[in-house]
Write an enzyme that holds these catalytic residues in place. Structure first.
Site, PDB file in Angstrom:
ATOM      1  N   ASP A  16       0.044  38.269  21.245  1.00  0.00           N
ATOM      2  CA  ASP A  16       0.382  39.676  21.085  1.00  0.00           C
ATOM      3  C   ASP A  16      -0.667  40.348  20.203  1.00  0.00           C
ATOM      4  OD1 ASP A  16       2.113  42.141  20.692  1.00  0.00           O
ATOM      5  OD2 ASP A  16       3.568  40.849  21.688  1.00  0.00           O
TER       6      ASP A  16
ATOM      7  N   HIS B 287       3.488  45.761  17.487  1.00  0.00           N
ATOM      8  CA  HIS B 287       4.223  45.134  18.592  1.00  0.00           C
ATOM      9  C   HIS B 287       4.485  43.650  18.329  1.00  0.00           C
ATOM     10  CE1 HIS B 287       4.935  43.773  22.795  1.00  0.00           C
ATOM     11  NE2 HIS B 287       5.281  45.027  23.039  1.00  0.00           N
TER      12      HIS B 287
ATOM     13  N   SER C 294       9.458  43.846  26.652  1.00  0.00           N
ATOM     14  CA  SER C 294       8.753  43.208  25.534  1.00  0.00           C
ATOM     15  C   SER C 294       9.719  42.742  24.458  1.00  0.00           C
ATOM     16  CB  SER C 294       7.755  44.188  24.898  1.00  0.00           C
ATOM     17  OG  SER C 294       6.628  44.362  25.706  1.00  0.00           O
TER      18      SER C 294
END
Length: 494
Positions: free
Chosen positions: A160, A201, A413
């Site tokens: 990520d 994220h 996600s």
């Protein structure tokens, strides 16, 4: 998927391919200099890369990473004719990865104030913010933690945007010795390199998997396991193929049992193995995934946020979206969403607080393996406005102020790391399973979800048309919306 943000790259970064090109005679020296471009150079399956590396040097390229285990080289070159010059004996295929980055689907982060966190009471046996983690009750996490909350022998690679190593819920959870940046396809294990720079994220994903039970903030699904930051998202939010290959190979060679992947590769919404322009990327990624499986790694991937039926890929009118779109019709299932549809990968759809498919979640009979909470902030029920708290609460990192916090996001996600966390609990409670066995166990311990009747339409507040989020579910107990069903932490450890 379709709604991912993407940068528009200059024409100089157009894809250059030389798949299966025959070269006769000697290699002509480059007579011009072009942009410094990254290529994937693939040796024949099963062969080492020595002969390919020699051809790279002769074609005025520089090898920056070598993966002999899968016959893949990551190469840089300013030779505009490199792809043609390098092809020949010892090289099966070659592709430029310029323009192949896919912008990360950030979603909206709604931060929770520090004062709110400090004053929260939640459940005193858990974490202050646990009362807002509706997703954890949905997968029966309290019952699971009474039996097993994870083993430190299990390490999950979070491929990520990096993980904040200073976050109070994550500082003790990160396997720093197994963390790295893979940007450019080159390993950099410095802590600065694998920390987040422009995106939180990865920090949010990591918190869902393994936030500590420490009386601060939230709880992760498997707080006893470790997470490793494997940074594959660059500062512009792109995931290039060479970074993804590096990430899978790093996990394979550094003792990880799982990876979580909340992205897809390539400017094409669907990467077609039967398209010469895209096949080398498919080959390299699939080789890396297959090798990681052979080394005991189960890879979990999000299905995407386009409300796309991945089982019926008939056309693609919007790709590539880093240039002039081409109308592609009569597609077949040779065209796939990578890495979600690669063999050996567990593909996860998303549901909201009611357990219904999230309005944005992609789906597909035979494609979706399991489902998990991903949030749905549009509607709880038909016609009733939802709230931001119907997203997923987890750890965050403000990349502007460089401060840690907590906040809400929604998307597949967010559902992916729920499945990864449950798989980490299963691997902790039942050590010794192969990746295939662990994937099957995750499915058999899931709770079956039936298809809704008729056409599913959540009537979103904002859409591009009256039927923008229509979707049709097919199948019985195992179906296109939910696969084998909702992951269940308690079933995975009991």
């Amino acid at each position: 998927m379709k709604n991912l943000r993407r940068k528009t790259l200059a024409a100089a970064s157009a894809v250059t391919l030389g798949v299966g090109l025959a070269v006769t005679g000697g290699l002509a020296p480059a007579v011009a200099t072009g942009p410094d471009t990254t290529f994937l150079v693939l040796a024949p399956q099963g062969a080492n890369t020595d002969q390919a590396a020699a051809r790279v040097a002769a074609a005025k390229g520089t090898v920056v990473s070598t993966y002999d285990q899968i016959g893949v080289l990551v190469v840089r070159s300013t030779n505009p004719g490199f792809a043609t010059a390098v092809a020949g004996a010892g090289v099966e295929s070659v592709a430029s990865t310029a323009g192949l980055g896919t912008a990360l689907d950030e979603g909206e982060t709604v931060e929770v104030s520090a004062a709110d966190v400090a004053s929260a009471t939640g459940d005193p046996t858990k974490e202050p913010e646990y009362a807002k983690q509706w997703d954890m009750d949905m997968i029966h996490l309290p019952q699971a933690h009474a039996i097993n909350s994870g083993s430190s022998n299990v390490v999950v690679g979070v491929l990520d945007s990096g993980i904040s190593s200073t976050h109070p819920d994550l500082a003790t959870q990160i396997a720093k010795d197994k963390s790295t940046s893979c940007l450019g396809g080159v390993v950099d294990t410095s802590e600065t390199a694998w920390n987040p720079t422009t995106s939180d994220h990865g920090t949010h994903v990591a918190g869902t998997i393994a936030a500590a039970v420490n009386g601060v903030g939230v709880t992760g699904i498997a707080p006893g396991v470790k997470v490793a930051a494997v940074k594959v998202v660059n500062d512009d939010g792109f995931i290039y193929p060479e970074a993804a290959v590096c990430g899978f190979m790093w996990a394979a060679t550094h003792g990880m049992q799982l990876t979580n992947n909340s992205y897809y590769i390539d400017p094409w919404e669907l990467n077609c193995r039967n398209d010469a322009r895209q096949r080398p990327v498919w080959q390299a990624v699939q080789r890396a995934i297959r090798y990681s499986n052979s080394r005991g790694v189960l890879n979990v991937a999000s299905a995407g946020n386009s409300n796309y039926d991945l089982a019926h890929k008939l056309s693609d009118y919007g790709s590539p979206d880093d240039g002039t779109p081409e109308a592609r019709e009569n597609l077949t299932n040779a065209c796939m969403d990578l890495p979600a549809e690669a063999p050996g990968v567990v593909t996860v759809s998303a549901v909201g607080p009611t357990g219904a498919k999230s309005y944005y979640s992609s789906y597909g009979q035979g494609v979706i393996d399991v489902t998990a909470p991903g949030g749905d902030t549009r509607f709880r029920t038909q016609g009733v406005r939802s709230t931001l708290t119907d997203g997923i609460l987890s750890t965050t990192f403000n990349t502007v102020t460089r401060t840690n916090g907590w906040g809400y996001k929604q998307g597949t996600s967010m559902s992916g790391p729920h499945a990864t966390g449950v798989a980490a609990l299963a691997a902790s409670a039942h050590p010794g399973m192969t990746p295939g066995q662990l994937a099957a166990f995750l499915e058999t311990t899931s709770v079956a979800q039936s298809c809704p009747e008729g056409v599913y339409n959540p009537v979103p507040l904002i859409s591009t048309g009256p039927h923008a989020y229509d979707a049709t579910c097919s199948g019985g107990e195992r179906n296109g919306f939910y696969g084998a069903g909702m992951v269940d932490a308690y079933n995975a450890v009991k």
